[in-house]
Structure formats: C-alpha cells, structure tokens
Design an enzyme around this catalytic site. Structure first.
Site, mmCIF file in Angstrom:
data_model
loop_
_atom_site.group_PDB
_atom_site.id
_atom_site.type_symbol
_atom_site.label_atom_id
_atom_site.label_comp_id
_atom_site.label_asym_id
_atom_site.label_seq_id
_atom_site.Cartn_x
_atom_site.Cartn_y
_atom_site.Cartn_z
ATOM 1 N N LYS A 6 -18.919 4.944 -41.267
ATOM 2 C CA LYS A 6 -19.802 4.138 -40.430
ATOM 3 C C LYS A 6 -21.278 4.525 -40.629
ATOM 4 C CE LYS A 6 -16.259 3.178 -36.957
ATOM 5 N NZ LYS A 6 -15.968 2.995 -35.506
ATOM 6 N N TYR A 29 -13.534 -6.898 -35.807
ATOM 7 C CA TYR A 29 -13.405 -6.393 -34.432
ATOM 8 C C TYR A 29 -12.993 -7.515 -33.465
ATOM 9 C CZ TYR A 29 -15.348 -1.853 -35.789
ATOM 10 O OH TYR A 29 -15.541 -0.624 -36.355
ATOM 11 N N ASN A 73 -18.239 7.096 -34.041
ATOM 12 C CA ASN A 73 -17.101 7.993 -34.272
ATOM 13 C C ASN A 73 -16.728 8.133 -35.755
ATOM 14 O OD1 ASN A 73 -16.040 5.484 -34.554
ATOM 15 N ND2 ASN A 73 -14.492 5.670 -32.945
ATOM 16 N N HIS A 111 -13.844 4.258 -39.553
ATOM 17 C CA HIS A 111 -12.784 3.304 -39.207
ATOM 18 C C HIS A 111 -11.620 3.588 -40.138
ATOM 19 C CE1 HIS A 111 -10.500 -0.372 -38.609
ATOM 20 N NE2 HIS A 111 -10.368 -0.397 -39.930
ATOM 21 N N GLU A 117 -7.294 -5.939 -44.026
ATOM 22 C CA GLU A 117 -8.643 -5.358 -44.055
ATOM 23 C C GLU A 117 -9.115 -5.080 -45.486
ATOM 24 O OE1 GLU A 117 -8.376 -1.993 -41.393
ATOM 25 O OE2 GLU A 117 -8.441 -3.284 -39.626
HETATM 26 P P1 IDP Z 1 -10.070 2.818 -33.467
HETATM 27 O O1 IDP Z 1 -11.342 2.801 -34.289
HETATM 28 O O2 IDP Z 1 -9.683 4.216 -33.068
HETATM 29 O O3 IDP Z 1 -8.946 2.067 -34.135
HETATM 30 P P2 IDP Z 1 -10.460 0.527 -31.677
HETATM 31 O O4 IDP Z 1 -9.924 0.411 -30.292
HETATM 32 O O5 IDP Z 1 -9.859 -0.342 -32.735
HETATM 33 O O6 IDP Z 1 -10.378 2.082 -32.081
HETATM 34 O O7 IDP Z 1 -12.024 0.273 -31.583
HETATM 35 C C1 IDP Z 1 -12.788 0.006 -32.735
HETATM 36 C C2 IDP Z 1 -14.130 0.688 -32.595
HETATM 37 O O8 IDP Z 1 -14.816 0.174 -31.442
HETATM 38 C C3 IDP Z 1 -14.054 2.192 -32.358
HETATM 39 O O9 IDP Z 1 -13.846 2.940 -33.518
HETATM 40 C C4 IDP Z 1 -15.407 2.458 -31.714
HETATM 41 O O10 IDP Z 1 -16.448 2.515 -32.683
HETATM 42 C C5 IDP Z 1 -15.589 1.212 -30.856
HETATM 43 N N1 IDP Z 1 -15.117 1.449 -29.483
HETATM 44 C C6 IDP Z 1 -13.832 1.474 -29.035
HETATM 45 N N2 IDP Z 1 -13.772 1.723 -27.717
HETATM 46 C C7 IDP Z 1 -15.063 1.848 -27.316
HETATM 47 C C8 IDP Z 1 -15.673 2.103 -26.031
HETATM 48 O O11 IDP Z 1 -15.001 2.270 -25.000
HETATM 49 N N3 IDP Z 1 -17.036 2.159 -26.019
HETATM 50 C C9 IDP Z 1 -17.805 1.977 -27.129
HETATM 51 N N4 IDP Z 1 -17.270 1.729 -28.337
HETATM 52 C C10 IDP Z 1 -15.921 1.665 -28.440
HETATM 53 MG MG MG Z 2 -8.803 0.030 -34.494
#
Ligand code: IDP
Ligand code: MG
Length: 153
Positions: free
Chosen positions: A9, A49, A112, A115, A126
C-alpha cells in the site's frame, strides 16, 4: 501451484518498507510471478473494495490507496492464499499478532501495509484485475527443489 495477489500500500512505499515486506515473502519460499508499480484509479478501487462501499471510511480508504502509487505483486506456492493471509495478520495493525507483517509494521486499521487476497476465488479475480496478459510469468524456479519435498509438488 496457487497464486495470490499482494498490494504493497501507499503507506508502505512512504515508509520505505517495500524491500522489507517483499523480503519476507521471498524468505518464506514463495515464488514471485509478477510485480509492478501502478497508480490505482477510482474505478479499480470501487471494484476492489466493493464489499466496503457502505462503510463510513470507504472514501477515506480510496483516497489513501490512490494518494501515491502502489506495488502489486503475485506470489505463487502451495496454499499461497492461506499462507500469505497468515503472514499478513489481522486487519487492524494494533490487533495483529507480533510476527505478522501488520503486527510488526502497522499501528492502524487503514494504513496496514499490505492487501492480500482472502480466498483462491478472489485471488483469481483480483489477479485478473491488476495484471494484464503477459504480466505474470511462468518460469523455472530453481528453489522449488529446496522449498518443497518431491511428493509435495
Ligand atoms: P483485509 O485487508 O484484512 O482483508 P478488509 O475488511 O477486506 O480487510 O478491508 C480492506 C481494507 O479496508 C483494510 O485492509 C483496511 O485498509 C481498510 N479497513 C478495514 N476496516 C477498516 C476500518 O475499520 N477503518 C479504516 N479502514 C479499514
Ligand atoms: Mg479483504
């Protein structure tokens, strides 16, 4: 062998952690099948997303993912999707276990680091979204014989 998508990212590029994160996948014994730098568009992010489109952080997440380019890569191996997800750790870096990528490098639920595809079905979708024909490579990888036992692959 199974293929999975990893996106390094914008926060990872800003923090100078690209090599560090790629190195983890290499050291684990995953084979690099494709890698490139790209600037994500709103169209691609809406698809990628889509499962989060009703969340209050959706627009902020898309902004963060398109503020500078990302590195997209494809890693290949037996059970690659599951292995890479385990290495990635929980979504929120503050909850992710130490030893995982997010657990070691992130303090955020949004910023974080990576992805990673969450199922073989989504990995196929993807990879097709982020790589064109000819951008994923099938080549003889000499490490295969050391990474796996004969009867595993
Ligand atoms: P993942 O990346 O662990 O699969 P997902 O639920 O698919 O998690 O969410 C995609 C991305 O959206 C996350 O990696 C993060 O960058 C962002 N995200 C998910 N939940 C939150 C939140 O509660 N606050 C802000 N960003 C979030
Ligand atoms: Mg995800």
């Amino acid at each position: 062998m199974e293929k999975t998508l990893v996106i390094l990212k914008p926060c990872t590029l800003q923090r100078g952690l690209i090599g560090e994160v790629i190195s983890r996948f290499e050291k684990k014994g995953l084979k690099l099948a494709g890698i490139k730098m790209t600037w994500l568009t709103d169209k691609v992010l809406n698809e990628h997303y889509a499962h989060l489109s009703d969340k209050p952080f959706f627009q902020r997440l898309k902004n963060a993912m398109s503020i500078i380019p990302v590195i997209v890569c494809c890693w290949e191996g037996i059970d690659a999707v599951r292995v890479v997800r385990a290495m990635t750790g929980a979504t929120n870096g503050r909850n992710a276990a130490p030893g995982t990528i997010r657990g070691d490098y992130s303090m955020s639920s949004q910023e974080n680091i990576v992805h990673a595809s969450d199922s073989p079905e989504n990995a196929a979708i993807e990879l097709a979204r982020f790589f064109k024909d000819g951008e994923l490579f099938d080549y003889t990888w000499l490490q295969t014989a050391c990474v796996y036992a004969n009867d595993e692959c």
